[in-house]
Design a protein around this motif. Structure first.
Motif, PDB file in Angstrom:
ATOM      1  N   ALA A 141       3.103   1.604   6.326  1.00 31.43           N
ATOM      2  CA  ALA A 141       1.830   1.466   6.763  1.00 31.43           C
ATOM      3  C   ALA A 141       0.856   0.879   5.777  1.00 31.43           C
ATOM      4  CB  ALA A 141       1.253   2.803   7.106  1.00 31.43           C
ATOM      5  N   LEU A 142       1.137   0.993   4.595  1.00 24.73           N
ATOM      6  CA  LEU A 142      -0.005   0.516   3.731  1.00 24.73           C
ATOM      7  C   LEU A 142       0.454  -1.004   3.208  1.00 24.73           C
ATOM      8  CD1 LEU A 142      -0.484   3.515   3.127  1.00 24.73           C
ATOM      9  CD2 LEU A 142      -1.069   3.220   0.893  1.00 24.73           C
ATOM     10  N   GLU A 143      -0.653  -1.790   2.983  1.00 27.54           N
ATOM     11  CA  GLU A 143      -0.630  -2.974   2.239  1.00 27.54           C
ATOM     12  C   GLU A 143      -1.161  -2.725   1.001  1.00 27.54           C
ATOM     13  OE1 GLU A 143      -0.363  -7.013   2.767  1.00 27.54           O
ATOM     14  OE2 GLU A 143      -0.756  -5.857   4.561  1.00 27.54           O
ATOM     15  N   TYR A 144      -0.022  -3.491   0.028  1.00 28.32           N
ATOM     16  CA  TYR A 144      -0.652  -3.162  -1.373  1.00 28.32           C
ATOM     17  C   TYR A 144       0.412  -4.240  -2.332  1.00 28.32           C
ATOM     18  CZ  TYR A 144       3.799  -0.191  -1.353  1.00 28.32           C
ATOM     19  OH  TYR A 144       5.207   0.274  -1.158  1.00 28.32           O
ATOM     20  N   ARG A 145       0.250  -4.269  -3.467  1.00 25.48           N
ATOM     21  CA  ARG A 145       1.002  -5.218  -4.208  1.00 25.48           C
ATOM     22  C   ARG A 145       1.550  -4.472  -5.520  1.00 25.48           C
ATOM     23  NH1 ARG A 145      -2.868 -10.636  -4.264  1.00 25.48           N
ATOM     24  NH2 ARG A 145      -2.666 -11.373  -2.025  1.00 25.48           N
ATOM     25  N   VAL A 176       3.525  -3.467   7.154  1.00 21.98           N
ATOM     26  CA  VAL A 176       4.216  -4.544   6.171  1.00 21.98           C
ATOM     27  C   VAL A 176       5.872  -4.150   6.069  1.00 21.98           C
ATOM     28  CG1 VAL A 176       4.271  -5.370   3.779  1.00 21.98           C
ATOM     29  CG2 VAL A 176       2.111  -4.622   4.850  1.00 21.98           C
ATOM     30  N   ALA A 177       6.577  -5.022   5.978  1.00 25.91           N
ATOM     31  CA  ALA A 177       8.130  -4.721   5.909  1.00 25.91           C
ATOM     32  C   ALA A 177       8.301  -4.624   4.404  1.00 25.91           C
ATOM     33  CB  ALA A 177       8.691  -5.769   6.323  1.00 25.91           C
ATOM     34  N   ARG A 178       8.785  -3.544   3.740  1.00 22.80           N
ATOM     35  CA  ARG A 178       9.071  -3.277   2.351  1.00 22.80           C
ATOM     36  C   ARG A 178      10.450  -3.839   1.804  1.00 22.80           C
ATOM     37  NH1 ARG A 178       4.200  -4.297  -0.044  1.00 22.80           N
ATOM     38  NH2 ARG A 178       2.716  -3.120   1.091  1.00 22.80           N
ATOM     39  N   SER A 179      11.428  -4.063   2.609  1.00 21.20           N
ATOM     40  CA  SER A 179      12.670  -4.451   2.202  1.00 21.20           C
ATOM     41  C   SER A 179      13.484  -3.686   3.523  1.00 21.20           C
ATOM     42  CB  SER A 179      13.251  -3.527   0.926  1.00 21.20           C
ATOM     43  OG  SER A 179      13.537  -2.524   1.032  1.00 21.20           O
ATOM     44  N   ASN A 180      14.996  -3.771   3.181  1.00 14.43           N
ATOM     45  CA  ASN A 180      15.817  -3.369   4.203  1.00 14.43           C
ATOM     46  C   ASN A 180      16.308  -1.924   3.850  1.00 14.43           C
ATOM     47  OD1 ASN A 180      15.993  -5.988   5.666  1.00 14.43           O
ATOM     48  ND2 ASN A 180      17.674  -6.515   4.228  1.00 14.43           N
ATOM     49  N   VAL A 181      15.814  -1.110   2.948  1.00 19.23           N
ATOM     50  CA  VAL A 181      15.871   0.275   2.628  1.00 19.23           C
ATOM     51  C   VAL A 181      15.303   1.034   3.748  1.00 19.23           C
ATOM     52  CG1 VAL A 181      15.702   2.082   0.952  1.00 19.23           C
ATOM     53  CG2 VAL A 181      16.115  -0.367  -0.022  1.00 19.23           C
ATOM     54  N   VAL A 219       6.144  11.722   5.163  1.00 18.70           N
ATOM     55  CA  VAL A 219       4.973  11.160   5.124  1.00 18.70           C
ATOM     56  C   VAL A 219       4.454   9.973   4.591  1.00 18.70           C
ATOM     57  CG1 VAL A 219       2.563  11.653   5.488  1.00 18.70           C
ATOM     58  CG2 VAL A 219       3.889  13.209   6.534  1.00 18.70           C
ATOM     59  N   LEU A 220       4.954  10.276   2.859  1.00 21.39           N
ATOM     60  CA  LEU A 220       4.896   9.396   2.073  1.00 21.39           C
ATOM     61  C   LEU A 220       5.630   8.236   2.224  1.00 21.39           C
ATOM     62  CD1 LEU A 220       4.388  11.614  -1.158  1.00 21.39           C
ATOM     63  CD2 LEU A 220       2.371  10.478   0.006  1.00 21.39           C
ATOM     64  N   ALA A 221       6.752   8.371   2.568  1.00 23.93           N
ATOM     65  CA  ALA A 221       7.821   7.153   2.815  1.00 23.93           C
ATOM     66  C   ALA A 221       7.221   6.437   3.874  1.00 23.93           C
ATOM     67  CB  ALA A 221       9.124   7.691   2.875  1.00 23.93           C
ATOM     68  N   ALA A 222       6.642   6.788   4.936  1.00 30.21           N
ATOM     69  CA  ALA A 222       6.200   5.995   6.042  1.00 30.21           C
ATOM     70  C   ALA A 222       4.930   5.328   5.809  1.00 30.21           C
ATOM     71  CB  ALA A 222       5.995   6.973   7.229  1.00 30.21           C
ATOM     72  N   SER A 223       3.932   6.224   4.811  1.00 30.78           N
ATOM     73  CA  SER A 223       2.679   5.492   4.182  1.00 30.78           C
ATOM     74  C   SER A 223       3.021   4.369   3.578  1.00 30.78           C
ATOM     75  CB  SER A 223       2.058   6.620   3.437  1.00 30.78           C
ATOM     76  OG  SER A 223       1.624   7.614   4.310  1.00 30.78           O
ATOM     77  N   TYR A 224       3.860   4.272   2.487  1.00 32.52           N
ATOM     78  CA  TYR A 224       3.934   3.354   1.580  1.00 32.52           C
ATOM     79  C   TYR A 224       5.226   2.250   1.927  1.00 32.52           C
ATOM     80  CZ  TYR A 224       0.980   5.124  -2.048  1.00 32.52           C
ATOM     81  OH  TYR A 224      -0.025   5.611  -2.677  1.00 32.52           O
ATOM     82  N   MET A 237       6.734   5.516  -8.111  1.00 29.52           N
ATOM     83  CA  MET A 237       7.759   5.120  -8.698  1.00 29.52           C
ATOM     84  C   MET A 237       8.847   4.496  -7.619  1.00 29.52           C
ATOM     85  SD  MET A 237       8.999   8.028 -11.431  1.00 29.52           S
ATOM     86  CE  MET A 237       7.957   9.023 -12.380  1.00 29.52           C
ATOM     87  N   GLU A 238       8.948   4.904  -6.499  1.00 29.80           N
ATOM     88  CA  GLU A 238       9.867   4.411  -5.406  1.00 29.80           C
ATOM     89  C   GLU A 238       9.079   3.055  -5.060  1.00 29.80           C
ATOM     90  OE1 GLU A 238      13.050   4.357  -2.703  1.00 29.80           O
ATOM     91  OE2 GLU A 238      12.541   5.377  -4.552  1.00 29.80           O
ATOM     92  N   ALA A 239       7.810   2.884  -4.998  1.00 24.66           N
ATOM     93  CA  ALA A 239       7.272   1.524  -4.563  1.00 24.66           C
ATOM     94  C   ALA A 239       7.116   0.598  -5.814  1.00 24.66           C
ATOM     95  CB  ALA A 239       5.685   1.959  -4.106  1.00 24.66           C
ATOM     96  N   GLY A 240       7.596   1.172  -6.857  1.00 26.37           N
ATOM     97  CA  GLY A 240       7.465  -0.236  -7.998  1.00 26.37           C
ATOM     98  C   GLY A 240       6.265  -0.158  -8.648  1.00 26.37           C
ATOM     99  N   ILE A 241       5.227   0.774  -8.578  1.00 28.62           N
ATOM    100  CA  ILE A 241       3.946   0.763  -9.154  1.00 28.62           C
ATOM    101  C   ILE A 241       4.148   1.574 -10.506  1.00 28.62           C
ATOM    102  CG2 ILE A 241       1.473   1.519  -8.948  1.00 28.62           C
ATOM    103  CD1 ILE A 241       1.965   1.312  -5.936  1.00 28.62           C
ATOM    104  N   LEU A 242       4.712   2.694 -10.656  1.00 29.86           N
ATOM    105  CA  LEU A 242       5.099   3.268 -11.660  1.00 29.86           C
ATOM    106  C   LEU A 242       6.625   3.038 -12.125  1.00 29.86           C
ATOM    107  CD1 LEU A 242       3.462   6.807 -11.518  1.00 29.86           C
ATOM    108  CD2 LEU A 242       2.619   4.891 -13.050  1.00 29.86           C
TER     109      LEU A 242
END
Length: 284
Positions: free
Chosen positions: A55-59, A8-13, A47-52, A87-92
């Protein structure tokens, strides 16, 4: 199950900046309490940056969306790292950062699923995470849910018999929707993991248990991304494991050089210094 199409592409960051942001947030939370498992958070940030963000699919707006990939934090004391990426993903919300470890905070010092959106399990009893992941992956298959289960565990958990029982079960049930991520920083509370109970040769051992295994530098983002892609592209009906060799306190050299790094002692006047050093290495 070929999982390659789930990226999943998460943005241009850039992922480099995502990892930097995770490290910075973790340091800021550590500064709030004056302590924390900051060495692990800095080491696993790539590893967390690459995961979220690869790799991961989430909303983010719906952390309990049934179609989400599940990210299990077996190592509950790494919670400060997971909070940073959530927090970086916008979940928190980032404005909760200063509540870390406080009474009534949604971010206790050891992770608890009942408190924190986006935290799938209450980890911390080392060696239990992979067993939970196996059960979760089996349940998703029975529901015909295409979600993937990722389980982040530590090298210390490789010394737990329950880990290897779960590994046998995962292979027996052909859980191709299960990816285990092992943070190998070679540190435990009592010393180096390789000196406490050596688990080598690790890739060969996991393969003997019926898993597709890889081992890469966990602080090389390109290698981490490639390992995720390769794991998801495996066509055989078997679970996959990626062993990440990481450096404790990565990104803050004066902390990297500390002799005891399982629980790094950061003096009161060193938090700002660590943040300043990190700032010097901020990616464009």
């Amino acid at each position: 199950m070929n999982l390659a199409s789930r990226s999943v592409a998460r943005s241009n960051v850039s992922l480099e900046l995502r990892a930097w942001n995770i490290r910075r947030k973790a340091l800021l939370m550590g500064q709030v309490q004056g302590q924390g498992y900051i060495g692990q958070a800095l080491g696993i940030a790539d590893v967390l940056a690459a995961s979220y963000f690869h790799a991961l699919e989430y909303r983010p707006e719906d952390p309990e969306w049934e179609g989400r990939d599940r990210f299990l934090l077996s190592i509950g004391h790494y919670a400060i790292a997971l909070y940073a990426v959530l927090m970086e993903a916008g979940i928190l919300p980032e404005d909760e950062l200063e509540t870390y470890g406080m009474d009534d905070s949604r971010m206790p010092m050891s992770g608890m699923a009942s408190y924190t959106p986006g935290m799938e399990i209450t980890g911390g009893s080392l060696g239990h995470g992979l067993g939970i992941a196996v059960g979760m992956a089996m349940g998703l298959k029975r529901k015909n849910n295409k979600a993937v289960v990722y389980n982040l565990m530590s090298d210390g958990e490789l010394g737990e018999g329950s880990t290897w029982e779960a590994a046998m079960s995962g292979a027996h049930h052909k859980l191709d929707n299960l990816i285990c991520l092992v943070d190998f920083n070679d540190q435990q509370a009592d010393g180096k993991s390789t000196e406490m109970l050596c688990s080598e040769p690790l890739p060969e051992k996991w393969e003997a248990f019926g898993w597709h295994a890889q081992r890469v530098n966990g602080n090389d983002l390109a290698a981490v991304v490639h390992a995720f892609d390769k794991a998801r592209a495996v066509k055989d009906a078997k679970p996959r494991v990626i062993i990440f060799d990481t450096t404790m306190c990565k990104g803050v050299p004066f902390l990297e050089r500390r002799e005891i790094t399982h629980f790094v002692r950061v003096e009161a006047d060193e938090w700002d210094k660590a943040l300043a050093v990190l700032e010097e290495g901020k990616p464009a």
